[in-house]
Design a protein around this motif. Structure first.
Motif, mmCIF file in Angstrom:
data_model
loop_
_atom_site.group_PDB
_atom_site.id
_atom_site.type_symbol
_atom_site.label_atom_id
_atom_site.label_comp_id
_atom_site.label_asym_id
_atom_site.label_seq_id
_atom_site.Cartn_x
_atom_site.Cartn_y
_atom_site.Cartn_z
ATOM 1 N N ALA A 1 8.175 -4.779 2.204
ATOM 2 C CA ALA A 1 9.164 -4.019 1.432
ATOM 3 C C ALA A 1 9.194 -2.558 1.879
ATOM 4 O O ALA A 1 10.268 -1.957 2.005
ATOM 5 C CB ALA A 1 8.845 -4.114 -0.054
ATOM 6 N N LEU A 2 8.023 -1.987 2.145
ATOM 7 C CA LEU A 2 7.978 -0.609 2.620
ATOM 8 C C LEU A 2 8.674 -0.484 3.965
ATOM 9 O O LEU A 2 9.406 0.483 4.217
ATOM 10 C CB LEU A 2 6.525 -0.141 2.736
ATOM 11 N N HIS A 3 8.453 -1.448 4.832
ATOM 12 C CA HIS A 3 9.108 -1.445 6.146
ATOM 13 C C HIS A 3 10.623 -1.443 5.983
ATOM 14 O O HIS A 3 11.341 -0.659 6.616
ATOM 15 C CB HIS A 3 8.649 -2.655 6.952
ATOM 16 N N LYS A 4 11.139 -2.303 5.103
ATOM 17 C CA LYS A 4 12.583 -2.378 4.869
ATOM 18 C C LYS A 4 13.109 -1.072 4.269
ATOM 19 O O LYS A 4 14.190 -0.601 4.633
ATOM 20 C CB LYS A 4 12.892 -3.542 3.938
ATOM 21 N N GLY B 1 1.534 3.854 -1.724
ATOM 22 C CA GLY B 1 0.773 3.536 -0.528
ATOM 23 C C GLY B 1 -0.139 2.350 -0.731
ATOM 24 O O GLY B 1 -0.302 1.842 -1.834
ATOM 25 N N ALA B 2 -0.736 1.904 0.345
ATOM 26 C CA ALA B 2 -1.674 0.795 0.331
ATOM 27 C C ALA B 2 -2.800 1.099 1.307
ATOM 28 O O ALA B 2 -2.641 1.891 2.243
ATOM 29 C CB ALA B 2 -0.973 -0.504 0.710
ATOM 30 N N THR B 3 -3.937 0.471 1.095
ATOM 31 C CA THR B 3 -5.089 0.700 1.957
ATOM 32 C C THR B 3 -4.824 0.263 3.390
ATOM 33 O O THR B 3 -5.296 0.876 4.341
ATOM 34 C CB THR B 3 -6.318 -0.040 1.410
ATOM 35 N N HIS B 4 -4.050 -0.816 3.552
ATOM 36 C CA HIS B 4 -3.674 -1.307 4.874
ATOM 37 C C HIS B 4 -2.219 -1.756 4.843
ATOM 38 O O HIS B 4 -1.696 -2.140 3.799
ATOM 39 C CB HIS B 4 -4.554 -2.487 5.301
ATOM 40 N N LEU B 5 -1.581 -1.713 5.977
ATOM 41 C CA LEU B 5 -0.219 -2.217 6.096
ATOM 42 C C LEU B 5 -0.170 -3.546 6.833
ATOM 43 O O LEU B 5 0.902 -4.094 7.063
ATOM 44 C CB LEU B 5 0.680 -1.197 6.804
ATOM 45 N N GLY B 6 -1.326 -4.053 7.243
ATOM 46 C CA GLY B 6 -1.387 -5.355 7.895
ATOM 47 C C GLY B 6 -0.516 -5.413 9.136
ATOM 48 O O GLY B 6 -0.440 -4.472 9.929
ATOM 49 N N LEU B 7 0.186 -6.532 9.288
ATOM 50 C CA LEU B 7 1.018 -6.736 10.473
ATOM 51 C C LEU B 7 2.252 -5.849 10.496
ATOM 52 O O LEU B 7 2.943 -5.781 11.516
ATOM 53 C CB LEU B 7 1.434 -8.209 10.552
ATOM 54 N N GLU B 8 2.537 -5.159 9.381
ATOM 55 C CA GLU B 8 3.706 -4.278 9.330
ATOM 56 C C GLU B 8 3.393 -2.870 9.837
ATOM 57 O O GLU B 8 4.306 -2.059 9.989
ATOM 58 C CB GLU B 8 4.232 -4.193 7.893
ATOM 59 N N GLU B 9 2.131 -2.577 10.109
ATOM 60 C CA GLU B 9 1.768 -1.201 10.458
ATOM 61 C C GLU B 9 2.496 -0.714 11.702
ATOM 62 O O GLU B 9 3.000 0.411 11.738
ATOM 63 C CB GLU B 9 0.262 -1.062 10.646
ATOM 64 N N ASP B 10 2.550 -1.524 12.724
ATOM 65 C CA ASP B 10 3.200 -1.098 13.964
ATOM 66 C C ASP B 10 4.684 -0.830 13.728
ATOM 67 O O ASP B 10 5.235 0.157 14.224
ATOM 68 C CB ASP B 10 3.019 -2.160 15.043
ATOM 69 N N GLY B 11 5.330 -1.701 12.949
ATOM 70 C CA GLY B 11 6.749 -1.512 12.661
ATOM 71 C C GLY B 11 7.003 -0.264 11.838
ATOM 72 O O GLY B 11 7.970 0.474 12.092
#
Length: 365
Positions: A98-101, A119-129
């Motif tokens: 949702a943050l990415h969008k 915010g979140a502690t990690h963005l997981g697979l969305e971090e690069d995007g």
């Protein structure tokens, strides 16, 4: 901050601030005429003007509230709010996506400033995007502000996207210019702003409450950037940020400080005293951003569960990295703060009461 004096020079007219949050209730008196249509990127959209949480409306009012009918008086009442809704409540699924969008929508918009009080502690697979979108925002001449997080006393992991290069991470300070005890710190923190006893509409109840958190500090910083940009429309994002960093109340000792970065914001020094050298238009003043934009995109880390930052009661201000212009704290103690139910408009009377800040716990900073 001398905001009332600064308004004689600028109120943020002509600047749009994208608020990535839980939506904005545009019907509140202080926000009527201040909020653009916006976009809802949640899984079950109900509209960007529907705020079932209340947090987004609080942030928008701190930025551009007009104070109408005794409502919240924001820092930049001449600015406009573009609400981008990516949160709906306590148990949001897929926050990272949702943050990415939401960030993608903000980057594509006409907003000059993107304010992210979550915010979140990690963005997981969305971090690069998300990182690529931050890079794009910077290249398109936008400023991205995000709250550093309120978990200093619970491990101090800090929050994303604030920790990403190119994002201006904002910490919270109290009225003395001292870093708030809850405010997450680290080398990514760039600026600090007032984040304790900030007035706003109570979440989940009627009346007025005082909020504490890096969320409020981020909204105030975003609004301050709007004031400066409106007064200097020919400046680039890099130049606006540079003068904010140069004119900030500097921390004691090493600069940047890992607690309040380059200092606590002082927009009046730019608007009233004409201080700050805007410098080169095309050079980001944040070293990490310079390095990021000159290098290849990072490889995303393995996916992991996100831990939202919470708005919570402000414990006493910490002793580290005090603004040199602030007074020294002598006796600080933790605990739940007494809450003033106040008319947040200028000159409104206050009636004291106690409130519980559990209402503020949400996936945000």
């Amino acid at each position: 901050m001398q905001i009332e004096k600064a308004w004689k020079v600028s109120k943020g007219d002509g600047v749009t601030v994208a608020v990535i949050d839980s939506g904005v209730d545009a019907s509140k008196p202080e926000l009527r005429g201040q909020v653009l249509p916006g976009v809802d990127v949640t899984e079950a959209p109900t509209g960007a003007h529907v705020d079932t949480d209340g947090h987004g409306t609080q942030m928008a009012a701190l930025i551009a509230g007009t104070g109408a009918e005794g409502g919240v008086q924001g820092v930049a009442p001449g600015a406009k709010i573009l609400p981008i809704k990516d949160l709906k409540g306590n148990r949001d699924i897929g926050f990272e996506l949702a943050l990415h969008k939401a960030l993608k929508a903000a980057v594509a918009s006409d907003a000059k400033i993107i304010s992210i009080s979550q915010g979140a502690t990690h963005l997981g697979l969305e971090e690069d995007g998300v990182q690529k979108l931050v890079d794009e925002a910077n290249k398109k001449g936008k400023l991205v502000f995000a709250s550093s997080g309120n978990d200093r006393e619970e491990g101090n992991e800090g929050k994303y996207p604030a920790k990403l290069p190119g994002v201006v991470a904002v910490g919270a300070a109290n009225k003395t210019g001292t870093t708030s005890k809850f405010s997450a710190y680290g080398p990514h923190v760039a600026l600090a702003a007032p984040g304790e006893a900030i007035p706003g509409r109570c979440i989940g109840a009627s009346g007025w409450c005082q909020g504490n958190g890096t969320s409020q500090a981020t909204a105030i910083t975003s609004a301050s950037a709007a004031l400066i940009w409106a007064a200097h429309p020919d400046w680039t994002n890099n130049q606006v940020l540079r003068v904010m960093m140069e004119t900030a109340g500097k921390p004691e000792g090493k600069v940047p400080s890992r607690y309040i970065g380059y200092g606590t914001i002082r927009p009046a020094r730019v608007l009233l005293q004409g201080e700050g050298n805007p410098g080169p238009a095309d050079v980001n003043p944040l070293p990490a951003a310079q390095e990021r934009l000159a290098s290849k995109p990072s490889t995303p880390p393995a996916a992991s569960a996100s831990t939202p930052a919470d708005d919570k009661p402000a414990a006493a201000a910490g002793e580290q990295s005090r603004d040199r212009k602030g007074s020294r704290d002598t006796e600080n103690s933790g605990g739940v703060a007494k809450i003033a139910w106040i008319g947040a408009g200028i000159g409104a009377a206050a009636a004291l009461a106690l409130a519980v800040y559990a209402l503020f716990r949400r996936k945000r900073a």
